[in-house]
Design a protein around this motif. Sequence first.
Motif, PDB file in Angstrom:
ATOM      1  N   UNK A 167      27.126  38.724  47.246  1.00 32.83           N
ATOM      2  CA  UNK A 167      27.470  38.205  48.577  1.00 32.83           C
ATOM      3  C   UNK A 167      28.544  39.074  49.226  1.00 32.83           C
ATOM      4  N   UNK A 168      29.527  39.475  48.439  1.00 32.71           N
ATOM      5  CA  UNK A 168      30.616  40.297  48.952  1.00 32.71           C
ATOM      6  C   UNK A 168      30.115  41.670  49.388  1.00 32.71           C
ATOM      7  N   UNK A 169      29.295  42.290  48.569  1.00 32.87           N
ATOM      8  CA  UNK A 169      28.752  43.610  48.899  1.00 32.87           C
ATOM      9  C   UNK A 169      27.943  43.547  50.191  1.00 32.87           C
ATOM     10  N   UNK A 170      27.141  42.491  50.353  1.00 21.77           N
ATOM     11  CA  UNK A 170      26.321  42.344  51.566  1.00 21.77           C
ATOM     12  C   UNK A 170      27.208  42.220  52.806  1.00 21.77           C
ATOM     13  N   UNK A 171      28.302  41.471  52.685  1.00 23.18           N
ATOM     14  CA  UNK A 171      29.219  41.297  53.814  1.00 23.18           C
ATOM     15  C   UNK A 171      29.860  42.616  54.214  1.00 23.18           C
ATOM     16  N   UNK A 215      52.757  46.837  49.371  1.00 22.30           N
ATOM     17  CA  UNK A 215      52.333  46.602  50.748  1.00 22.30           C
ATOM     18  C   UNK A 215      51.754  47.874  51.360  1.00 22.30           C
ATOM     19  N   UNK A 216      50.588  47.746  51.966  1.00 23.13           N
ATOM     20  CA  UNK A 216      49.933  48.896  52.579  1.00 23.13           C
ATOM     21  C   UNK A 216      48.827  49.489  51.742  1.00 23.13           C
ATOM     22  N   UNK A 217      48.754  49.107  50.466  1.00 17.56           N
ATOM     23  CA  UNK A 217      47.568  49.459  49.685  1.00 17.56           C
ATOM     24  C   UNK A 217      46.376  48.685  50.247  1.00 17.56           C
ATOM     25  N   UNK A 218      45.176  49.106  49.923  1.00 21.45           N
ATOM     26  CA  UNK A 218      43.999  48.424  50.451  1.00 21.45           C
ATOM     27  C   UNK A 218      43.879  47.026  49.859  1.00 21.45           C
ATOM     28  N   UNK A 219      43.573  46.062  50.709  1.00 22.16           N
ATOM     29  CA  UNK A 219      43.400  44.687  50.254  1.00 22.16           C
ATOM     30  C   UNK A 219      41.998  44.503  49.676  1.00 22.16           C
ATOM     31  N   UNK A 220      41.859  43.878  48.520  1.00 23.94           N
ATOM     32  CA  UNK A 220      40.532  43.650  47.949  1.00 23.94           C
ATOM     33  C   UNK A 220      39.688  42.739  48.842  1.00 23.94           C
ATOM     34  N   UNK A 221      38.396  42.975  48.839  1.00 27.29           N
ATOM     35  CA  UNK A 221      37.468  42.068  49.519  1.00 27.29           C
ATOM     36  C   UNK A 221      37.223  40.828  48.667  1.00 27.29           C
ATOM     37  N   UNK A 222      37.354  40.990  47.351  1.00 28.68           N
ATOM     38  CA  UNK A 222      37.112  39.896  46.423  1.00 28.68           C
ATOM     39  C   UNK A 222      37.943  40.101  45.171  1.00 28.68           C
ATOM     40  N   UNK A 223      38.654  39.054  44.766  1.00 35.69           N
ATOM     41  CA  UNK A 223      39.393  39.071  43.506  1.00 35.69           C
ATOM     42  C   UNK A 223      38.738  38.064  42.568  1.00 35.69           C
ATOM     43  N   UNK A 224      38.243  38.547  41.453  1.00 32.57           N
ATOM     44  CA  UNK A 224      37.614  37.692  40.449  1.00 32.57           C
ATOM     45  C   UNK A 224      38.647  37.429  39.352  1.00 32.57           C
ATOM     46  N   UNK A 225      39.175  36.221  39.330  1.00 29.60           N
ATOM     47  CA  UNK A 225      40.197  35.887  38.334  1.00 29.60           C
ATOM     48  C   UNK A 225      39.521  35.207  37.148  1.00 29.60           C
ATOM     49  N   UNK A 226      39.574  35.873  36.001  1.00 28.35           N
ATOM     50  CA  UNK A 226      38.954  35.337  34.789  1.00 28.35           C
ATOM     51  C   UNK A 226      39.960  34.411  34.115  1.00 28.35           C
ATOM     52  N   UNK A 227      39.735  33.138  34.257  1.00 31.53           N
ATOM     53  CA  UNK A 227      40.698  32.116  33.847  1.00 31.53           C
ATOM     54  C   UNK A 227      40.532  31.748  32.374  1.00 31.53           C
ATOM     55  N   UNK A 284      30.138  49.803  54.687  1.00 31.53           N
ATOM     56  CA  UNK A 284      30.988  50.416  53.664  1.00 31.53           C
ATOM     57  C   UNK A 284      30.766  49.722  52.329  1.00 31.53           C
ATOM     58  N   UNK A 285      31.393  50.292  51.306  1.00 27.78           N
ATOM     59  CA  UNK A 285      31.371  49.665  49.998  1.00 27.78           C
ATOM     60  C   UNK A 285      32.398  48.542  49.917  1.00 27.78           C
ATOM     61  N   UNK A 286      32.284  47.728  48.893  1.00 32.55           N
ATOM     62  CA  UNK A 286      33.197  46.600  48.693  1.00 32.55           C
ATOM     63  C   UNK A 286      34.266  46.956  47.677  1.00 32.55           C
ATOM     64  N   UNK A 287      35.470  46.425  47.890  1.00 36.77           N
ATOM     65  CA  UNK A 287      36.568  46.590  46.943  1.00 36.77           C
ATOM     66  C   UNK A 287      36.706  45.300  46.152  1.00 36.77           C
TER      67      UNK A 287
END
Length: 270
Positions: free
Chosen positions: A253-257, A181-193, A65-68
């Motif tokens: 890396x996330x997309x590959x997983x 709650x119940x929305x799709x959980x992200x595979x990766x969150x990129x926090x721009x600090x 599948x695709x990554x979120x």
Amino acid sequence: MNCRIGEISLYHQPATASAAPASTNRNFATAAGRQTISFRYNLKFPFKCSSRQIHMENNHSSDSRGALIVLEGLDRCGKTSQSSRLLQYLEGLGHAVESWRFPDRTTSVGQMISSYLANKSHLDDHTIHLLFSANRWEKRSLMESKLKSGTTLIIDRYSYSGVAFSSAKGLDMKWCKSPEMGLLAPDLVLYLDISPEKAAERGGYGEERYEQLEFQKKVAQSYKMLSDASWKIIDATLPIEDVEKQLTETVLDCVATCRKGKPLLELWLS
């Protein structure tokens, strides 16, 4: 693009060899319905906080599948610019990818939010929070369909923003999480600090309702309380090319997983 989606069966971990009962789908629909927004201020949602996995049954040999992927951070941290760069990068590598943004101002709910953010209307803090959440629920089914068809989604702001900004106003964080709650959980969150002071120096700051220095400081504190294992912290004060390099390496890396069949999870149910 129209995609035919296979049957979705939801089950509680641990998984068993038997198929999930038919009532599970009905239970999920009922729970999602309860989450679809009520505008009573002391709203409580009767959730059972257990992790649920979305099993994808299709004609493929694997659950590829695709990554979120979600970009989060303070206003003017560079999310929109980096989302665009990530989109172009992944497209250049031949990936199916789309860039989304919340709030989605093209929907009827999104237009109400847009008016509020532009200071053209005034709403109670509880009401606007629920509108933001409803805006994400409007897109949940399409989001799942896109991911299961193999499309990676790059999302500029998601539920973390909704909770961080509303709790910064003084709303209870647990209450703020409930309709998400119940929305799709992200595979990766990129926090721009970036510090609120540095963000305030960037062009266009102050054009919308929430772009106020003292408020952004509170938002930053709320974000710290929301960080979890899916988060990758990126120094947003670096040159734009250096930020992009860090993002692309992590995203690949996330997309590959996800292409190897990582299961979809639902947000804040554990």
